[in-house]
Design a protein around this motif. Sequence first.
Motif, PDB file in Angstrom:
ATOM      1  N   LEU A  20      12.422  10.477 101.392  1.00  0.00           N
ATOM      2  CA  LEU A  20      12.295   9.155 102.144  1.00  0.00           C
ATOM      3  C   LEU A  20      13.496   8.765 102.943  1.00  0.00           C
ATOM      4  O   LEU A  20      13.380   8.062 104.109  1.00  0.00           O
ATOM      5  N   THR A  21      14.703   9.021 102.417  1.00  0.00           N
ATOM      6  CA  THR A  21      15.769   8.692 103.215  1.00  0.00           C
ATOM      7  C   THR A  21      16.204   9.668 104.419  1.00  0.00           C
ATOM      8  O   THR A  21      16.820   9.184 105.192  1.00  0.00           O
ATOM      9  N   HIS A  22      15.477  10.406 104.417  1.00  0.00           N
ATOM     10  CA  HIS A  22      15.596  11.396 105.548  1.00  0.00           C
ATOM     11  C   HIS A  22      14.206  11.353 106.574  1.00  0.00           C
ATOM     12  O   HIS A  22      14.020  12.268 107.448  1.00  0.00           O
ATOM     13  N   GLY A  23      13.430  10.194 106.377  1.00  0.00           N
ATOM     14  CA  GLY A  23      12.301  10.038 107.293  1.00  0.00           C
ATOM     15  C   GLY A  23      11.230  10.992 106.989  1.00  0.00           C
ATOM     16  O   GLY A  23      10.419  11.323 108.097  1.00  0.00           O
ATOM     17  N   LEU A  24      11.001  11.575 105.894  1.00  0.00           N
ATOM     18  CA  LEU A  24       9.927  12.380 105.521  1.00  0.00           C
ATOM     19  C   LEU A  24       8.859  11.899 104.532  1.00  0.00           C
ATOM     20  O   LEU A  24       8.513  12.445 103.339  1.00  0.00           O
ATOM     21  N   ALA A  25       8.792  10.679 104.831  1.00  0.00           N
ATOM     22  CA  ALA A  25       7.566   9.666 103.782  1.00  0.00           C
ATOM     23  C   ALA A  25       6.340  10.624 103.199  1.00  0.00           C
ATOM     24  O   ALA A  25       5.978  10.702 102.356  1.00  0.00           O
ATOM     25  N   TYR A  26       5.692  11.395 104.241  1.00  0.00           N
ATOM     26  CA  TYR A  26       4.480  12.049 103.961  1.00  0.00           C
ATOM     27  C   TYR A  26       4.751  13.484 103.459  1.00  0.00           C
ATOM     28  O   TYR A  26       3.536  14.082 102.831  1.00  0.00           O
ATOM     29  N   PHE A  27       6.104  13.659 103.074  1.00  0.00           N
ATOM     30  CA  PHE A  27       6.221  14.876 102.013  1.00  0.00           C
ATOM     31  C   PHE A  27       6.206  14.359 100.808  1.00  0.00           C
ATOM     32  O   PHE A  27       6.235  15.278  99.948  1.00  0.00           O
ATOM     33  N   VAL A  28       6.422  13.062 100.405  1.00  0.00           N
ATOM     34  CA  VAL A  28       6.134  12.714  99.240  1.00  0.00           C
ATOM     35  C   VAL A  28       4.809  12.444  98.818  1.00  0.00           C
ATOM     36  O   VAL A  28       4.009  11.663  99.524  1.00  0.00           O
ATOM     37  N   PRO A  29       3.980  13.047  97.836  1.00  0.00           N
ATOM     38  CA  PRO A  29       2.530  13.146  97.689  1.00  0.00           C
ATOM     39  C   PRO A  29       1.884  11.789  97.333  1.00  0.00           C
ATOM     40  O   PRO A  29       1.061  11.446  98.261  1.00  0.00           O
ATOM     41  N   GLU A  30       2.671  10.869  96.850  1.00  0.00           N
ATOM     42  CA  GLU A  30       2.229   9.382  96.703  1.00  0.00           C
ATOM     43  C   GLU A  30       2.177   8.661  97.986  1.00  0.00           C
ATOM     44  O   GLU A  30       1.180   7.976  98.257  1.00  0.00           O
ATOM     45  N   GLU A  31       3.184   8.879  98.722  1.00  0.00           N
ATOM     46  CA  GLU A  31       3.211   8.195  99.960  1.00  0.00           C
ATOM     47  C   GLU A  31       1.982   8.706 101.014  1.00  0.00           C
ATOM     48  O   GLU A  31       1.266   8.046 101.739  1.00  0.00           O
ATOM     49  N   TYR A 212       4.892  28.647 101.213  1.00  0.00           N
ATOM     50  CA  TYR A 212       5.160  27.234 100.733  1.00  0.00           C
ATOM     51  C   TYR A 212       5.722  26.663 102.052  1.00  0.00           C
ATOM     52  O   TYR A 212       5.386  25.457 102.337  1.00  0.00           O
ATOM     53  N   ALA A 213       6.200  27.373 103.090  1.00  0.00           N
ATOM     54  CA  ALA A 213       6.833  26.800 104.407  1.00  0.00           C
ATOM     55  C   ALA A 213       5.965  26.446 105.208  1.00  0.00           C
ATOM     56  O   ALA A 213       6.452  25.827 106.157  1.00  0.00           O
ATOM     57  N   GLU A 214       4.754  26.871 105.417  1.00  0.00           N
ATOM     58  CA  GLU A 214       3.680  26.513 106.352  1.00  0.00           C
ATOM     59  C   GLU A 214       3.542  24.922 106.396  1.00  0.00           C
ATOM     60  O   GLU A 214       3.127  24.381 105.146  1.00  0.00           O
ATOM     61  N   VAL A 215       3.718  24.167 107.241  1.00  0.00           N
ATOM     62  CA  VAL A 215       3.666  22.757 107.404  1.00  0.00           C
ATOM     63  C   VAL A 215       2.122  22.256 107.974  1.00  0.00           C
ATOM     64  O   VAL A 215       2.043  22.719 109.107  1.00  0.00           O
ATOM     65  N   ARG A 216       1.381  21.466 107.485  1.00  0.00           N
ATOM     66  CA  ARG A 216       0.035  20.991 107.802  1.00  0.00           C
ATOM     67  C   ARG A 216      -0.242  19.740 107.824  1.00  0.00           C
ATOM     68  O   ARG A 216       0.446  19.098 106.781  1.00  0.00           O
ATOM     69  N   GLY A 217      -1.140  19.228 108.213  1.00  0.00           N
ATOM     70  CA  GLY A 217      -1.878  17.798 108.142  1.00  0.00           C
ATOM     71  C   GLY A 217      -0.766  16.709 108.071  1.00  0.00           C
ATOM     72  O   GLY A 217      -0.190  16.752 109.184  1.00  0.00           O
ATOM     73  N   PHE A 218      -0.791  15.926 107.177  1.00  0.00           N
ATOM     74  CA  PHE A 218       0.141  14.598 107.439  1.00  0.00           C
ATOM     75  C   PHE A 218       1.810  14.995 107.558  1.00  0.00           C
ATOM     76  O   PHE A 218       2.376  14.344 108.153  1.00  0.00           O
ATOM     77  N   GLU A 219       1.976  16.034 106.731  1.00  0.00           N
ATOM     78  CA  GLU A 219       3.361  16.492 106.774  1.00  0.00           C
ATOM     79  C   GLU A 219       3.760  17.084 108.249  1.00  0.00           C
ATOM     80  O   GLU A 219       4.976  16.779 108.750  1.00  0.00           O
ATOM     81  N   ARG A 220       2.831  17.534 108.836  1.00  0.00           N
ATOM     82  CA  ARG A 220       3.081  18.297 110.141  1.00  0.00           C
ATOM     83  C   ARG A 220       3.364  17.059 111.147  1.00  0.00           C
ATOM     84  O   ARG A 220       4.187  16.870 112.086  1.00  0.00           O
ATOM     85  N   TRP A 221       2.151  16.033 110.913  1.00  0.00           N
ATOM     86  CA  TRP A 221       2.463  14.829 111.764  1.00  0.00           C
ATOM     87  C   TRP A 221       3.687  14.048 111.564  1.00  0.00           C
ATOM     88  O   TRP A 221       3.898  13.339 112.415  1.00  0.00           O
ATOM     89  N   ASN A 222       4.248  14.097 110.323  1.00  0.00           N
ATOM     90  CA  ASN A 222       5.606  13.415 110.241  1.00  0.00           C
ATOM     91  C   ASN A 222       6.694  13.808 111.025  1.00  0.00           C
ATOM     92  O   ASN A 222       7.343  13.222 111.463  1.00  0.00           O
ATOM     93  N   GLU A 319      14.009  21.799 110.320  1.00  0.00           N
ATOM     94  CA  GLU A 319      14.079  23.335 109.873  1.00  0.00           C
ATOM     95  C   GLU A 319      14.426  22.755 108.312  1.00  0.00           C
ATOM     96  O   GLU A 319      14.000  23.411 107.125  1.00  0.00           O
ATOM     97  N   ARG A 320      15.351  22.142 108.068  1.00  0.00           N
ATOM     98  CA  ARG A 320      15.922  21.598 106.816  1.00  0.00           C
ATOM     99  C   ARG A 320      14.702  21.024 106.063  1.00  0.00           C
ATOM    100  O   ARG A 320      14.610  21.387 104.837  1.00  0.00           O
ATOM    101  N   ALA A 321      13.959  20.081 106.601  1.00  0.00           N
ATOM    102  CA  ALA A 321      12.621  19.648 105.823  1.00  0.00           C
ATOM    103  C   ALA A 321      11.946  20.752 105.474  1.00  0.00           C
ATOM    104  O   ALA A 321      11.368  20.529 104.459  1.00  0.00           O
ATOM    105  N   VAL A 322      11.798  21.489 106.151  1.00  0.00           N
ATOM    106  CA  VAL A 322      10.682  22.706 106.019  1.00  0.00           C
ATOM    107  C   VAL A 322      11.058  23.587 104.827  1.00  0.00           C
ATOM    108  O   VAL A 322      10.283  23.817 103.902  1.00  0.00           O
ATOM    109  N   GLY A 323      12.519  23.823 104.797  1.00  0.00           N
ATOM    110  CA  GLY A 323      13.058  24.532 103.700  1.00  0.00           C
ATOM    111  C   GLY A 323      12.976  23.814 102.608  1.00  0.00           C
ATOM    112  O   GLY A 323      12.644  24.262 101.446  1.00  0.00           O
ATOM    113  N   VAL A 324      13.353  22.510 102.460  1.00  0.00           N
ATOM    114  CA  VAL A 324      13.294  21.828 101.292  1.00  0.00           C
ATOM    115  C   VAL A 324      11.900  21.704 100.660  1.00  0.00           C
ATOM    116  O   VAL A 324      11.652  21.785  99.512  1.00  0.00           O
TER     117      VAL A 324
END
Length: 340
Positions: A20-31, A212-222, A319-324
């Motif tokens: 959330l603090t790094h602008g990755l709200a859609y990486f959080v399942p609830e959000e 797990y590193a493949e980014v799709r859907g909401f996370e990709r659009w994030n 890249e850091r977002a994908v790795g985390v």
Amino acid sequence: MTRGAVPEPGLVQATDAWFLTHGLAYFVPEERAAAHAALRGRRTLPLGVLIGVLAAATGAGLAWVTGQPSVAPALMISAAMVAVLLYALTALRAAPIVRWALGRTFGSLRTLLPMMSRALPLLLLFVTFLFINAEVWQVAADLPTGTLWLTALLFVLLATGFLLVRLPEEVDKVDDEVDADFLRRTTAGTPVGAAAQELLSRDEDHPALVAYAEVRGFERWNLVLVLVVIQAVQVLLLSVGVFVFFLAFGGLVMDVDVQSSWTGEDDIRALPLLSQLTEPLLQVSVFLASFSALYLTVSTVTDETYRVQFFGSVMREMERAVGVRAVYLAVRDRGADVVA
């Protein structure tokens, strides 16, 4: 952490907060689930109809008062853009994304001057020839306020559409070459850093983590939205610089007689105490600044030099977002806490 163990709750919560603090709200399942629910037709359709009716009525009234029919579509488009922005910031949970992207942009203003030194000279050389062209003055100065407004919106929409088409290609490159070294580097100093080291110490876990590193859907659009906001703010700042330049340049070299002969207007209104800063000069500056925004948007994405200057460093954040995210999903799944 052994296979099948429940992950420490604090680790998942700390990573959620980090997202959330790094602008990755859609990486959080609830959000992500809340944003998905907000896009359902039964919520968006009534709101869209209401906003459309109000904007149409207001635009029609304003067009009737001003005698400029083009005011109506300009106001409707502007209202739609504002409504989409507000809905995204609230119901779609995009506020952390936009907040981080804005902070990232304004926090690196010291790098904006070098970017301007690369991007602006060629642009100013090109548009200055347009600025001292009588035909451009005749076209821009003769535009009613509503038509000029609509023209500027057209340039903005074209630039936004171009970003939404091209920037996903940049995001898709981020997860193309993920390996153990990538995961170690990108998770260092994050809440999942220790978990990543432990998982990577077992060779059999490497393929699963890479998957797990493949980014799709909401996370990709994030990630796309982060790039769009950063790119849009930087282009806006550069366009404002172009606008101010033409106001100053025109105020110095374009006296009222020249402006009158180029526009064909005998009675040109000027600002008090600033006789050469006239309404035609203002309209021409707005027109060329809007055009420059489109030009800069295309250039910063297609030209390699501009790309490196404008968002080369941001790709490291991607890249850091994908790795985390890869390690985060592995931790949650192995603890039987499956991500929705």
